[in-house]
Design a protein around this motif. Sequence first.
Motif, PDB file in Angstrom:
ATOM      1  N   LYS A   1     -27.028  89.282  25.899  1.00 29.44           N
ATOM      2  CA  LYS A   1     -27.691  88.172  26.584  1.00 29.44           C
ATOM      3  C   LYS A   1     -27.108  87.976  27.965  1.00 29.44           C
ATOM      4  O   LYS A   1     -25.927  88.239  28.200  1.00 29.44           O
ATOM      5  CB  LYS A   1     -27.558  86.881  25.772  1.00 29.44           C
ATOM      6  CG  LYS A   1     -28.424  86.826  24.529  1.00 29.44           C
ATOM      7  CD  LYS A   1     -28.342  85.462  23.869  1.00 29.44           C
ATOM      8  CE  LYS A   1     -29.276  85.365  22.668  1.00 29.44           C
ATOM      9  NZ  LYS A   1     -29.244  84.020  22.047  1.00 29.44           N
ATOM     10  N   ASN A   2     -27.942  87.503  28.886  1.00 34.04           N
ATOM     11  CA  ASN A   2     -27.475  87.202  30.236  1.00 34.04           C
ATOM     12  C   ASN A   2     -26.652  85.924  30.191  1.00 34.04           C
ATOM     13  O   ASN A   2     -27.119  84.893  29.724  1.00 34.04           O
ATOM     14  CB  ASN A   2     -28.667  87.036  31.174  1.00 34.04           C
ATOM     15  CG  ASN A   2     -28.250  86.987  32.631  1.00 34.04           C
ATOM     16  OD1 ASN A   2     -27.391  86.215  33.019  1.00 34.04           O
ATOM     17  ND2 ASN A   2     -28.867  87.829  33.446  1.00 34.04           N
TER      18      ASN A   2
ATOM     19  N   THR B   1     -28.431  82.872  32.139  1.00 35.63           N
ATOM     20  CA  THR B   1     -29.710  82.325  31.658  1.00 35.63           C
ATOM     21  C   THR B   1     -29.785  82.195  30.141  1.00 35.63           C
ATOM     22  O   THR B   1     -30.712  81.567  29.635  1.00 35.63           O
ATOM     23  CB  THR B   1     -30.862  83.229  32.128  1.00 35.63           C
ATOM     24  OG1 THR B   1     -30.701  84.544  31.556  1.00 35.63           O
ATOM     25  CG2 THR B   1     -30.872  83.344  33.651  1.00 35.63           C
TER      26      THR B   1
ATOM     27  N   ASP C   1     -30.841  90.184  27.731  1.00 37.09           N
ATOM     28  CA  ASP C   1     -30.681  91.101  28.856  1.00 37.09           C
ATOM     29  C   ASP C   1     -29.658  92.160  28.438  1.00 37.09           C
ATOM     30  O   ASP C   1     -28.450  91.895  28.402  1.00 37.09           O
ATOM     31  CB  ASP C   1     -30.208  90.362  30.108  1.00 37.09           C
ATOM     32  CG  ASP C   1     -30.274  91.249  31.348  1.00 37.09           C
ATOM     33  OD1 ASP C   1     -30.330  92.486  31.207  1.00 37.09           O
ATOM     34  OD2 ASP C   1     -30.272  90.700  32.468  1.00 37.09           O
TER      35      ASP C   1
ATOM     36  N   ALA D   1     -26.973  93.219  31.516  1.00 38.91           N
ATOM     37  CA  ALA D   1     -26.240  92.281  32.370  1.00 38.91           C
ATOM     38  C   ALA D   1     -24.727  92.359  32.189  1.00 38.91           C
ATOM     39  O   ALA D   1     -23.980  92.564  33.155  1.00 38.91           O
ATOM     40  CB  ALA D   1     -26.731  90.854  32.110  1.00 38.91           C
ATOM     41  N   ASN D   2     -24.260  92.211  30.976  1.00 40.02           N
ATOM     42  CA  ASN D   2     -22.814  92.196  30.729  1.00 40.02           C
ATOM     43  C   ASN D   2     -22.180  93.553  30.961  1.00 40.02           C
ATOM     44  O   ASN D   2     -21.042  93.641  31.451  1.00 40.02           O
ATOM     45  CB  ASN D   2     -22.534  91.732  29.296  1.00 40.02           C
ATOM     46  CG  ASN D   2     -22.963  90.298  29.069  1.00 40.02           C
ATOM     47  OD1 ASN D   2     -22.653  89.407  29.861  1.00 40.02           O
ATOM     48  ND2 ASN D   2     -23.704  90.066  27.994  1.00 40.02           N
TER      49      ASN D   2
ATOM     50  N   TRP E   1     -21.809  94.222  34.678  1.00 36.25           N
ATOM     51  CA  TRP E   1     -20.633  93.502  35.181  1.00 36.25           C
ATOM     52  C   TRP E   1     -19.353  94.223  34.776  1.00 36.25           C
ATOM     53  O   TRP E   1     -18.421  94.355  35.581  1.00 36.25           O
ATOM     54  CB  TRP E   1     -20.621  92.085  34.611  1.00 36.25           C
ATOM     55  CG  TRP E   1     -19.342  91.366  34.897  1.00 36.25           C
ATOM     56  CD1 TRP E   1     -19.016  90.648  36.005  1.00 36.25           C
ATOM     57  CD2 TRP E   1     -18.185  91.317  34.046  1.00 36.25           C
ATOM     58  NE1 TRP E   1     -17.745  90.155  35.902  1.00 36.25           N
ATOM     59  CE2 TRP E   1     -17.203  90.547  34.713  1.00 36.25           C
ATOM     60  CE3 TRP E   1     -17.894  91.848  32.786  1.00 36.25           C
ATOM     61  CZ2 TRP E   1     -15.954  90.296  34.165  1.00 36.25           C
ATOM     62  CZ3 TRP E   1     -16.648  91.604  32.241  1.00 36.25           C
ATOM     63  CH2 TRP E   1     -15.696  90.834  32.920  1.00 36.25           C
TER      64      TRP E   1
ATOM     65  N   TYR F   1     -19.762  85.679  26.790  1.00 33.70           N
ATOM     66  CA  TYR F   1     -20.736  86.780  26.757  1.00 33.70           C
ATOM     67  C   TYR F   1     -20.052  88.105  27.101  1.00 33.70           C
ATOM     68  O   TYR F   1     -20.294  89.123  26.442  1.00 33.70           O
ATOM     69  CB  TYR F   1     -21.864  86.511  27.744  1.00 33.70           C
ATOM     70  CG  TYR F   1     -22.682  85.293  27.427  1.00 33.70           C
ATOM     71  CD1 TYR F   1     -23.903  85.394  26.764  1.00 33.70           C
ATOM     72  CD2 TYR F   1     -22.247  84.022  27.789  1.00 33.70           C
ATOM     73  CE1 TYR F   1     -24.666  84.272  26.478  1.00 33.70           C
ATOM     74  CE2 TYR F   1     -23.002  82.887  27.508  1.00 33.70           C
ATOM     75  CZ  TYR F   1     -24.209  83.020  26.853  1.00 33.70           C
ATOM     76  OH  TYR F   1     -24.965  81.908  26.563  1.00 33.70           O
ATOM     77  N   ARG F   2     -19.212  88.085  28.121  1.00 30.06           N
ATOM     78  CA  ARG F   2     -18.577  89.314  28.573  1.00 30.06           C
ATOM     79  C   ARG F   2     -17.525  89.808  27.582  1.00 30.06           C
ATOM     80  O   ARG F   2     -17.383  91.020  27.358  1.00 30.06           O
ATOM     81  CB  ARG F   2     -17.971  89.084  29.956  1.00 30.06           C
ATOM     82  CG  ARG F   2     -19.046  88.851  31.007  1.00 30.06           C
ATOM     83  CD  ARG F   2     -18.497  88.315  32.301  1.00 30.06           C
ATOM     84  NE  ARG F   2     -19.576  88.135  33.285  1.00 30.06           N
ATOM     85  CZ  ARG F   2     -19.414  87.564  34.463  1.00 30.06           C
ATOM     86  NH1 ARG F   2     -18.222  87.116  34.825  1.00 30.06           N
ATOM     87  NH2 ARG F   2     -20.434  87.436  35.288  1.00 30.06           N
TER      88      ARG F   2
END
Length: 333
Positions: A67-68, A71, A75, A78-79, A82, A301-302
């Motif tokens: 997930k982003n 938001t 996604d 996204a992670n 990064w 998330y990361r």
Amino acid sequence: MEEKVEVKESEAGQRRTLLGRGKRKASQKSFRREALVFCYLCMLIPLLQWLIFWLYVNLQTIMLAFKNPLTNQWDVKANYEWLWRTQIAIDSNSAKYNGTLIQAFGNTMLFFGIALFFTLPMSVIISYFIYKKIWGYKVFRLAFYLPAVLPSLVMTTVFQQVTQSGGIIDQIFGGVPLSGLLETPETARGAVIAYVLLCSFTTNVLLFSGGMARVPMEVIEAARLDGVGPFQEIIFLIVPLIWPTVTTQIILAFTNMFNGGGPVLLLTQGKNGTTTISYWLFYQIAGTGRTAIPDGGAGVYRVSAVGLVLTAIAVPRILIVRKIFDKVEPVEY
């Protein structure tokens, strides 16, 4: 008449026997039913605990990894973008890897290698000398068991007081090179390694000593009569006889591959190039790393994405190592 009476008594006896059998069967079925209900009720609490604190948590972690963080929408990239951009990819200006995760990975692998190739063999040797009851073995046993008795906070505090600038070493010897070990980048990692080596033998020595205590004395005495020396004894007798314990510790070492590194939080807080993967994960969630970046809430998330990547790396290795050691049959005695 007598025959009729005997027949009736015989039939009544059969009825009582059948009735008794029926009651016993009903009683046995009731007992089995109650036993099954009791077993299911006993399993209910650990099952709920597993569903809530393991399955639910891990499913949430997997979902957050895709997930982003800004938001909270799905996604996939996204992670991981990064992770590659800020933690792995090489900076073209300095020709160095970005971020601290690569450094944390290197430190973690260093501690893992030390645990596997130094601590484990040394634990076997130390346990062997304690098992042979050499002169002064009780002192050595106390010294290696002491870290398990004292809390880690006490041990790290004492270690900091001894090695810091102006500490005990400075006061006694006056500015020797050993002072300030945890305060300078050149010596901080070596100091953490020294602390890990000082306190990492406890569990292994306990397990290996217990395994050696089960070795039959007849085998040792027969080997002694055949002229087997200490080196041959530990290599060709002791290690094969405690092989299940050795393989268990090796598999556990691979299982905890990314959790090693010692109490970095208590000793250095990851400063001076001592950060490890476990501390990096903590820093992103609970440390100041959560507020040090503009999108501080993205840490969950990361970290989930990093955990998923590490799991993908660790699980195949664990399965391969376990399969390799399963092929070696243990010695039965």
